[in-house]
Motif scaffolding. Structure first.
Motif, PDB file in Angstrom:
ATOM      1  N   ARG A   1     -14.804  12.819-123.707  1.00 12.04           N
ATOM      2  CA  ARG A   1     -13.177  12.176-123.321  1.00 12.04           C
ATOM      3  C   ARG A   1     -13.214  10.902-125.108  1.00 12.04           C
ATOM      4  NH1 ARG A   1     -10.369   8.408-119.299  1.00 12.04           N
ATOM      5  NH2 ARG A   1     -11.324   6.090-120.418  1.00 12.04           N
ATOM      6  N   LYS A   2     -12.285  10.677-125.204  1.00 10.97           N
ATOM      7  CA  LYS A   2     -11.525   9.455-126.416  1.00 10.97           C
ATOM      8  C   LYS A   2     -12.228   8.292-125.863  1.00 10.97           C
ATOM      9  CE  LYS A   2      -7.648  10.104-129.347  1.00 10.97           C
ATOM     10  NZ  LYS A   2      -6.355  10.376-129.498  1.00 10.97           N
ATOM     11  N   GLY A   3     -12.974   7.973-126.399  1.00 16.31           N
ATOM     12  CA  GLY A   3     -13.565   7.162-126.318  1.00 16.31           C
ATOM     13  C   GLY A   3     -14.544   6.044-125.609  1.00 16.31           C
ATOM     14  N   PHE A   4     -15.405   7.777-124.785  1.00 13.11           N
ATOM     15  CA  PHE A   4     -16.331   7.339-124.062  1.00 13.11           C
ATOM     16  C   PHE A   4     -17.212   8.130-124.215  1.00 13.11           C
ATOM     17  CE2 PHE A   4     -18.408  10.250-120.832  1.00 13.11           C
ATOM     18  CZ  PHE A   4     -19.657   8.629-119.933  1.00 13.11           C
ATOM     19  N   ASP A   5     -18.960   7.517-125.243  1.00 15.57           N
ATOM     20  CA  ASP A   5     -19.523   7.658-125.825  1.00 15.57           C
ATOM     21  C   ASP A   5     -21.010   8.542-124.945  1.00 15.57           C
ATOM     22  OD1 ASP A   5     -18.437   7.700-128.258  1.00 15.57           O
ATOM     23  OD2 ASP A   5     -19.086   5.791-128.091  1.00 15.57           O
ATOM     24  N   GLY A   6     -20.647   8.157-123.289  1.00 15.18           N
ATOM     25  CA  GLY A   6     -21.677   9.095-122.279  1.00 15.18           C
ATOM     26  C   GLY A   6     -21.293  10.540-122.383  1.00 15.18           C
ATOM     27  N   ASP A   7     -22.151  10.970-121.582  1.00 16.33           N
ATOM     28  CA  ASP A   7     -22.357  12.302-121.030  1.00 16.33           C
ATOM     29  C   ASP A   7     -21.977  12.319-119.996  1.00 16.33           C
ATOM     30  OD1 ASP A   7     -23.421  14.708-120.437  1.00 16.33           O
ATOM     31  OD2 ASP A   7     -25.158  14.445-120.483  1.00 16.33           O
ATOM     32  N   LEU A   8     -20.698  12.733-119.849  1.00 13.10           N
ATOM     33  CA  LEU A   8     -20.144  12.652-117.885  1.00 13.10           C
ATOM     34  C   LEU A   8     -20.843  13.777-117.187  1.00 13.10           C
ATOM     35  CD1 LEU A   8     -16.653  14.894-119.021  1.00 13.10           C
ATOM     36  CD2 LEU A   8     -17.324  12.356-118.717  1.00 13.10           C
ATOM     37  N   LYS A   9     -22.246  14.543-117.215  1.00 13.66           N
ATOM     38  CA  LYS A   9     -22.840  14.475-116.839  1.00 13.66           C
ATOM     39  C   LYS A   9     -23.839  13.788-115.969  1.00 13.66           C
ATOM     40  CE  LYS A   9     -22.891  19.827-117.783  1.00 13.66           C
ATOM     41  NZ  LYS A   9     -23.709  20.791-117.715  1.00 13.66           N
ATOM     42  N   ALA A  10     -24.376  12.882-116.693  1.00 13.83           N
ATOM     43  CA  ALA A  10     -24.714  10.800-116.065  1.00 13.83           C
ATOM     44  C   ALA A  10     -24.154  10.771-115.415  1.00 13.83           C
ATOM     45  CB  ALA A  10     -24.984  11.353-117.419  1.00 13.83           C
ATOM     46  N   CYS A  11     -22.365  10.783-115.434  1.00 10.78           N
ATOM     47  CA  CYS A  11     -21.684  10.120-114.500  1.00 10.78           C
ATOM     48  C   CYS A  11     -21.772  10.527-112.377  1.00 10.78           C
ATOM     49  CB  CYS A  11     -20.064   9.749-114.526  1.00 10.78           C
ATOM     50  SG  CYS A  11     -19.970  10.049-116.465  1.00 10.78           S
ATOM     51  N   GLU A  12     -21.747   9.822-111.525  1.00 12.43           N
ATOM     52  CA  GLU A  12     -21.756   9.974-110.747  1.00 12.43           C
ATOM     53  C   GLU A  12     -20.953  11.108-109.879  1.00 12.43           C
ATOM     54  OE1 GLU A  12     -21.195   7.704-106.136  1.00 12.43           O
ATOM     55  OE2 GLU A  12     -20.278   6.791-108.424  1.00 12.43           O
ATOM     56  N   LEU A  13     -21.031  12.118-109.474  1.00 12.11           N
ATOM     57  CA  LEU A  13     -20.593  12.654-108.808  1.00 12.11           C
ATOM     58  C   LEU A  13     -20.211  12.653-107.357  1.00 12.11           C
ATOM     59  CD1 LEU A  13     -19.662  16.040-109.392  1.00 12.11           C
ATOM     60  CD2 LEU A  13     -22.201  16.734-108.235  1.00 12.11           C
ATOM     61  N   LEU A  14     -18.829  12.847-107.836  1.00 10.25           N
ATOM     62  CA  LEU A  14     -18.125  12.963-105.864  1.00 10.25           C
ATOM     63  C   LEU A  14     -17.329  14.270-105.381  1.00 10.25           C
ATOM     64  CD1 LEU A  14     -16.402  10.204-106.607  1.00 10.25           C
ATOM     65  CD2 LEU A  14     -18.375   9.389-105.764  1.00 10.25           C
ATOM     66  N   GLU A  15     -17.056  14.234-103.669  1.00  9.85           N
ATOM     67  CA  GLU A  15     -17.038  14.877-103.176  1.00  9.85           C
ATOM     68  C   GLU A  15     -16.028  15.183-102.474  1.00  9.85           C
ATOM     69  OE1 GLU A  15     -19.441  18.477-101.309  1.00  9.85           O
ATOM     70  OE2 GLU A  15     -18.478  17.874 -99.779  1.00  9.85           O
ATOM     71  N   LEU A  16     -14.574  15.732-102.770  1.00  8.09           N
ATOM     72  CA  LEU A  16     -13.341  15.186-101.942  1.00  8.09           C
ATOM     73  C   LEU A  16     -13.157  17.336-100.540  1.00  8.09           C
ATOM     74  CD1 LEU A  16     -11.140  14.348-100.213  1.00  8.09           C
ATOM     75  CD2 LEU A  16      -9.944  14.744-103.162  1.00  8.09           C
ATOM     76  N   LEU A  17     -13.501  17.067 -99.673  1.00 10.69           N
ATOM     77  CA  LEU A  17     -13.116  17.791 -99.220  1.00 10.69           C
ATOM     78  C   LEU A  17     -11.116  17.680 -98.617  1.00 10.69           C
ATOM     79  CD1 LEU A  17     -14.125  20.864 -97.809  1.00 10.69           C
ATOM     80  CD2 LEU A  17     -14.988  20.118 -95.400  1.00 10.69           C
ATOM     81  N   GLN A  18     -10.664  18.845 -98.952  1.00 14.87           N
ATOM     82  CA  GLN A  18      -9.801  19.334 -98.406  1.00 14.87           C
ATOM     83  C   GLN A  18      -9.263  20.658 -97.356  1.00 14.87           C
ATOM     84  OE1 GLN A  18      -7.407  18.515-102.011  1.00 14.87           O
ATOM     85  NE2 GLN A  18      -6.338  16.713-101.707  1.00 14.87           N
ATOM     86  N   TYR A  19      -8.535  20.871 -97.254  1.00 19.30           N
ATOM     87  CA  TYR A  19      -7.665  21.796 -95.651  1.00 19.30           C
ATOM     88  C   TYR A  19      -6.786  22.833 -96.789  1.00 19.30           C
ATOM     89  CZ  TYR A  19     -12.244  20.877 -93.926  1.00 19.30           C
ATOM     90  OH  TYR A  19     -13.113  20.938 -92.823  1.00 19.30           O
ATOM     91  N   ASP A  20      -6.692  24.082 -96.749  1.00 19.25           N
ATOM     92  CA  ASP A  20      -5.659  25.010 -97.176  1.00 19.25           C
ATOM     93  C   ASP A  20      -5.307  25.352 -95.471  1.00 19.25           C
ATOM     94  OD1 ASP A  20      -3.133  26.424 -97.672  1.00 19.25           O
ATOM     95  OD2 ASP A  20      -4.187  27.417 -99.051  1.00 19.25           O
ATOM     96  N   CYS A  21      -3.814  24.885 -94.891  1.00 19.04           N
ATOM     97  CA  CYS A  21      -3.528  25.931 -93.832  1.00 19.04           C
ATOM     98  C   CYS A  21      -2.476  26.693 -93.070  1.00 19.04           C
ATOM     99  CB  CYS A  21      -3.313  24.590 -92.536  1.00 19.04           C
ATOM    100  SG  CYS A  21      -4.790  23.544 -92.357  1.00 19.04           S
ATOM    101  N   ARG A  22      -2.251  27.218 -92.441  1.00 22.25           N
ATOM    102  CA  ARG A  22      -1.092  28.169 -92.549  1.00 22.25           C
ATOM    103  C   ARG A  22      -0.942  28.660 -91.295  1.00 22.25           C
ATOM    104  NH1 ARG A  22      -1.570  31.108 -98.434  1.00 22.25           N
ATOM    105  NH2 ARG A  22      -1.359  29.030 -99.164  1.00 22.25           N
ATOM    106  N   VAL A  23       0.429  28.540 -90.710  1.00 20.82           N
ATOM    107  CA  VAL A  23       0.552  28.974 -89.134  1.00 20.82           C
ATOM    108  C   VAL A  23       0.762  30.942 -89.640  1.00 20.82           C
ATOM    109  CG1 VAL A  23       2.455  28.800 -87.803  1.00 20.82           C
ATOM    110  CG2 VAL A  23       1.910  26.466 -89.393  1.00 20.82           C
ATOM    111  N   GLU A  24       0.788  31.365 -88.607  1.00 23.48           N
ATOM    112  CA  GLU A  24      -0.054  33.058 -88.532  1.00 23.48           C
ATOM    113  C   GLU A  24       1.655  33.161 -88.494  1.00 23.48           C
ATOM    114  OE1 GLU A  24      -1.708  35.412 -85.336  1.00 23.48           O
ATOM    115  OE2 GLU A  24      -3.078  34.264 -86.689  1.00 23.48           O
TER     116      GLU A  24
END
Length: 71
Positions: free
Chosen positions: A6-29
């Motif tokens: 990214r602009k101003g970032f000289d590092g490798d994004l793959k070296a950055c911490e990987l985070l996970e967010l779990l969300q849900y898509d819910c539907r009423v039948e």
């Protein structure tokens, strides 16, 4: 292949911490029925948390990046 910098970032994004967010898509039948079943499906979102000269930033990344190889 797209550049992972990214602009101003000289590092490798793959070296950055990987985070996970779990969300849900819910539907009423049957929304018109009070006792209708609700069905939910998980949605996994992955982010990279990095540090550059302007501070920390997060970038959403693709789901395949979080898959474990060979397992």
């Amino acid at each position: 292949m797209k550049d992972t910098k990214r602009k101003g970032f000289d590092g490798d994004l793959k070296a950055c911490e990987l985070l996970e967010l779990l969300q849900y898509d819910c539907r009423v039948e049957n929304p018109e029925r009070r006792e209708s079943d609700v069905h939910c499906w998980p949605i996994v979102r992955l982010f990279r948390r990095c540090q550059d000269r302007d501070g920390k930033f997060m970038v959403e990344t693709t789901a395949w990046e979080g898959e474990k190889k060979g397992g």
